[in-house]
Design a protein around this motif. Structure first.
Motif, PDB file in Angstrom:
ATOM      1  N   ARG A 143     -39.870  55.301  51.636  1.00 52.75           N
ATOM      2  CA  ARG A 143     -40.986  54.411  51.293  1.00 52.75           C
ATOM      3  C   ARG A 143     -40.424  53.076  50.804  1.00 52.75           C
ATOM      4  O   ARG A 143     -39.502  53.056  49.985  1.00 52.75           O
ATOM      5  N   THR A 144     -41.022  51.998  51.286  1.00 52.22           N
ATOM      6  CA  THR A 144     -40.629  50.662  50.859  1.00 52.22           C
ATOM      7  C   THR A 144     -41.876  49.895  50.454  1.00 52.22           C
ATOM      8  O   THR A 144     -42.837  49.799  51.234  1.00 52.22           O
ATOM      9  N   ALA A 145     -41.866  49.378  49.235  1.00 51.33           N
ATOM     10  CA  ALA A 145     -42.977  48.554  48.754  1.00 51.33           C
ATOM     11  C   ALA A 145     -42.984  47.234  49.511  1.00 51.33           C
ATOM     12  O   ALA A 145     -41.932  46.730  49.911  1.00 51.33           O
ATOM     13  N   LEU A 146     -44.158  46.678  49.700  1.00 49.62           N
ATOM     14  CA  LEU A 146     -44.267  45.374  50.362  1.00 49.62           C
ATOM     15  C   LEU A 146     -44.381  44.231  49.368  1.00 49.62           C
ATOM     16  O   LEU A 146     -44.338  43.064  49.748  1.00 49.62           O
ATOM     17  N   ASN A 147     -44.524  44.578  48.097  1.00 55.82           N
ATOM     18  CA  ASN A 147     -44.518  43.582  47.040  1.00 55.82           C
ATOM     19  C   ASN A 147     -44.209  44.296  45.728  1.00 55.82           C
ATOM     20  O   ASN A 147     -44.399  45.511  45.627  1.00 55.82           O
ATOM     21  N   PRO A 148     -43.711  43.582  44.740  1.00 58.31           N
ATOM     22  CA  PRO A 148     -43.336  44.235  43.478  1.00 58.31           C
ATOM     23  C   PRO A 148     -44.502  44.957  42.787  1.00 58.31           C
ATOM     24  O   PRO A 148     -44.274  45.931  42.075  1.00 58.31           O
ATOM     25  N   GLU A 149     -45.711  44.493  43.014  1.00 54.75           N
ATOM     26  CA  GLU A 149     -46.860  45.158  42.399  1.00 54.75           C
ATOM     27  C   GLU A 149     -47.035  46.589  42.907  1.00 54.75           C
ATOM     28  O   GLU A 149     -47.665  47.411  42.261  1.00 54.75           O
ATOM     29  N   ALA A 150     -46.484  46.896  44.060  1.00 54.89           N
ATOM     30  CA  ALA A 150     -46.583  48.248  44.630  1.00 54.89           C
ATOM     31  C   ALA A 150     -45.400  49.131  44.242  1.00 54.89           C
ATOM     32  O   ALA A 150     -45.379  50.319  44.601  1.00 54.89           O
ATOM     33  N   ASN A 151     -44.429  48.593  43.523  1.00 51.71           N
ATOM     34  CA  ASN A 151     -43.226  49.360  43.195  1.00 51.71           C
ATOM     35  C   ASN A 151     -43.528  50.675  42.486  1.00 51.71           C
ATOM     36  O   ASN A 151     -42.983  51.724  42.843  1.00 51.71           O
ATOM     37  N   GLN A 152     -44.375  50.626  41.473  1.00 49.33           N
ATOM     38  CA  GLN A 152     -44.673  51.845  40.714  1.00 49.33           C
ATOM     39  C   GLN A 152     -45.337  52.891  41.598  1.00 49.33           C
ATOM     40  O   GLN A 152     -44.992  54.061  41.537  1.00 49.33           O
ATOM     41  N   ARG A 153     -46.266  52.470  42.434  1.00 49.90           N
ATOM     42  CA  ARG A 153     -46.939  53.412  43.343  1.00 49.90           C
ATOM     43  C   ARG A 153     -45.934  54.047  44.312  1.00 49.90           C
ATOM     44  O   ARG A 153     -45.989  55.245  44.570  1.00 49.90           O
ATOM     45  N   VAL A 154     -45.015  53.244  44.837  1.00 55.10           N
ATOM     46  CA  VAL A 154     -43.989  53.768  45.742  1.00 55.10           C
ATOM     47  C   VAL A 154     -43.129  54.798  45.016  1.00 55.10           C
ATOM     48  O   VAL A 154     -42.847  55.872  45.560  1.00 55.10           O
ATOM     49  N   ARG A 155     -42.741  54.513  43.795  1.00 56.74           N
ATOM     50  CA  ARG A 155     -41.917  55.465  43.037  1.00 56.74           C
ATOM     51  C   ARG A 155     -42.692  56.755  42.746  1.00 56.74           C
ATOM     52  O   ARG A 155     -42.135  57.855  42.849  1.00 56.74           O
ATOM     53  N   GLU A 156     -43.967  56.620  42.378  1.00 54.19           N
ATOM     54  CA  GLU A 156     -44.793  57.811  42.103  1.00 54.19           C
ATOM     55  C   GLU A 156     -44.945  58.677  43.348  1.00 54.19           C
ATOM     56  O   GLU A 156     -44.821  59.901  43.281  1.00 54.19           O
ATOM     57  N   MET A 157     -45.219  58.026  44.472  1.00 53.86           N
ATOM     58  CA  MET A 157     -45.369  58.785  45.717  1.00 53.86           C
ATOM     59  C   MET A 157     -44.039  59.412  46.129  1.00 53.86           C
ATOM     60  O   MET A 157     -44.009  60.522  46.666  1.00 53.86           O
ATOM     61  N   GLY A 158     -42.935  58.730  45.860  1.00 51.28           N
ATOM     62  CA  GLY A 158     -41.619  59.291  46.146  1.00 51.28           C
ATOM     63  C   GLY A 158     -41.364  60.555  45.345  1.00 51.28           C
ATOM     64  O   GLY A 158     -40.839  61.548  45.869  1.00 51.28           O
ATOM     65  N   THR A 159     -41.744  60.541  44.082  1.00 51.69           N
ATOM     66  CA  THR A 159     -41.595  61.742  43.256  1.00 51.69           C
ATOM     67  C   THR A 159     -42.449  62.871  43.812  1.00 51.69           C
ATOM     68  O   THR A 159     -41.995  64.017  43.908  1.00 51.69           O
ATOM     69  N   ALA A 160     -43.665  62.559  44.211  1.00 51.51           N
ATOM     70  CA  ALA A 160     -44.542  63.581  44.798  1.00 51.51           C
ATOM     71  C   ALA A 160     -43.959  64.104  46.112  1.00 51.51           C
ATOM     72  O   ALA A 160     -44.033  65.305  46.393  1.00 51.51           O
ATOM     73  N   ASP A 161     -43.369  63.223  46.919  1.00 54.59           N
ATOM     74  CA  ASP A 161     -42.737  63.643  48.174  1.00 54.59           C
ATOM     75  C   ASP A 161     -41.675  64.705  47.906  1.00 54.59           C
ATOM     76  O   ASP A 161     -41.644  65.744  48.565  1.00 54.59           O
ATOM     77  N   ARG A 162     -40.840  64.434  46.940  1.00 55.44           N
ATOM     78  CA  ARG A 162     -39.717  65.332  46.636  1.00 55.44           C
ATOM     79  C   ARG A 162     -40.207  66.742  46.281  1.00 55.44           C
ATOM     80  O   ARG A 162     -39.546  67.724  46.571  1.00 55.44           O
ATOM     81  N   ASP A 163     -41.380  66.823  45.677  1.00 56.01           N
ATOM     82  CA  ASP A 163     -41.923  68.105  45.232  1.00 56.01           C
ATOM     83  C   ASP A 163     -42.865  68.750  46.244  1.00 56.01           C
ATOM     84  O   ASP A 163     -43.494  69.761  45.935  1.00 56.01           O
ATOM     85  N   SER A 164     -42.972  68.205  47.458  1.00 52.05           N
ATOM     86  CA  SER A 164     -43.955  68.680  48.438  1.00 52.05           C
ATOM     87  C   SER A 164     -43.528  69.913  49.226  1.00 52.05           C
ATOM     88  O   SER A 164     -44.370  70.576  49.826  1.00 52.05           O
ATOM     89  N   GLY A 165     -42.262  70.236  49.247  1.00 48.32           N
ATOM     90  CA  GLY A 165     -41.781  71.336  50.073  1.00 48.32           C
ATOM     91  C   GLY A 165     -42.463  72.657  49.801  1.00 48.32           C
ATOM     92  O   GLY A 165     -42.918  73.347  50.718  1.00 48.32           O
ATOM     93  N   LYS A 166     -42.559  73.025  48.542  1.00 51.06           N
ATOM     94  CA  LYS A 166     -43.180  74.304  48.193  1.00 51.06           C
ATOM     95  C   LYS A 166     -44.648  74.313  48.604  1.00 51.06           C
ATOM     96  O   LYS A 166     -45.141  75.294  49.173  1.00 51.06           O
ATOM     97  N   GLU A 167     -45.351  73.215  48.338  1.00 53.96           N
ATOM     98  CA  GLU A 167     -46.777  73.116  48.682  1.00 53.96           C
ATOM     99  C   GLU A 167     -46.997  73.233  50.195  1.00 53.96           C
ATOM    100  O   GLU A 167     -47.851  73.982  50.655  1.00 53.96           O
ATOM    101  N   TRP A 168     -46.218  72.495  50.975  1.00 53.44           N
ATOM    102  CA  TRP A 168     -46.348  72.545  52.433  1.00 53.44           C
ATOM    103  C   TRP A 168     -46.015  73.944  52.946  1.00 53.44           C
ATOM    104  O   TRP A 168     -46.729  74.495  53.769  1.00 53.44           O
TER     105      TRP A 168
END
Length: 184
Positions: A143-168
């Motif tokens: 994931r790459t943010a398109l502006n600094p205002e999206a940085n936190q959202r990108v990091r949050e979604m990245g954390t959720a991505d990492r934890d998705s294996g068990k759910e999937w």
């Protein structure tokens, strides 16, 4: 050949849009943008020929419990194929997706999606046979943010991505177990 060219043009266009947006807002945005890469893996208790279709945009509907509802722009009627273009609702945003690889022989699927003014995402899915009745699935999100205002959202979604294996893995294996019961 035409399909490959279409996909390359579409991916290049998405990349160019992201680059131009980033260039336009870089100096006024004040800061670097976030980029995260996360991976997960899980095992599906079924042969690859059963598992693979579940990772297409249409196939995912069957096990996503209503959380996945792609709206196909191409092809019509909707089908899981390389070059498919569709939209997905992400909260109050729409994401524009393209399937850049749907290679069942190579056991490799890939998607790129773009949320305007927020992020660009690359999803890479690879399959390997654990044994004739089990398929390993390896998923990588970038994931790459398109502006600094999206940085936190990108990091949050990245954390959720990492934890998705068990759910999937649980969702897919539960779906397949229900199909076996129904099929008896």
């Amino acid at each position: 050949m035409k399909m490959t060219l279409l996909i390359l043009v579409a991916v290049a266009a998405l990349a160019m849009l992201a680059f131009l947006y980033h260039q336009r807002h870089r100096s006024s945005a004040g800061g670097p943008v976030a980029h995260v890469r996360n991976e997960f893996e899980f095992t599906v208790h079924a042969p690859y020929k059963v598992v693979a279709p579940l990772f297409g945009p249409e196939g995912e509907r069957s096990w996503s419990d209503g959380h996945w509802d792609p709206r196909f722009l191409y092809p019509q009627p909707a089908q899981d194929t390389q070059g498919a273009v569709f939209t997905i609702r992400h909260g109050h945003h729409h994401a524009y997706w393209i399937n850049t690889s749907f290679d069942t022989d190579a056991r490799h699927f890939q998607y790129v999606y773009f949320i305007p003014e927020t992020m660009v995402v690359l999803i890479d899915v690879r399959f390997s046979e654990a044994d004739p009745e089990n398929t390993n699935v390896d998923v990588a999100y970038e994931r790459t943010a398109l502006n600094p205002e999206a940085n936190q959202r990108v990091r949050e979604m990245g954390t959720a991505d990492r934890d998705s294996g068990k759910e999937w893995g649980t969702a897919i294996n539960d779906y397949l177990a229900k199909q076996k019961v129904v099929g008896r």
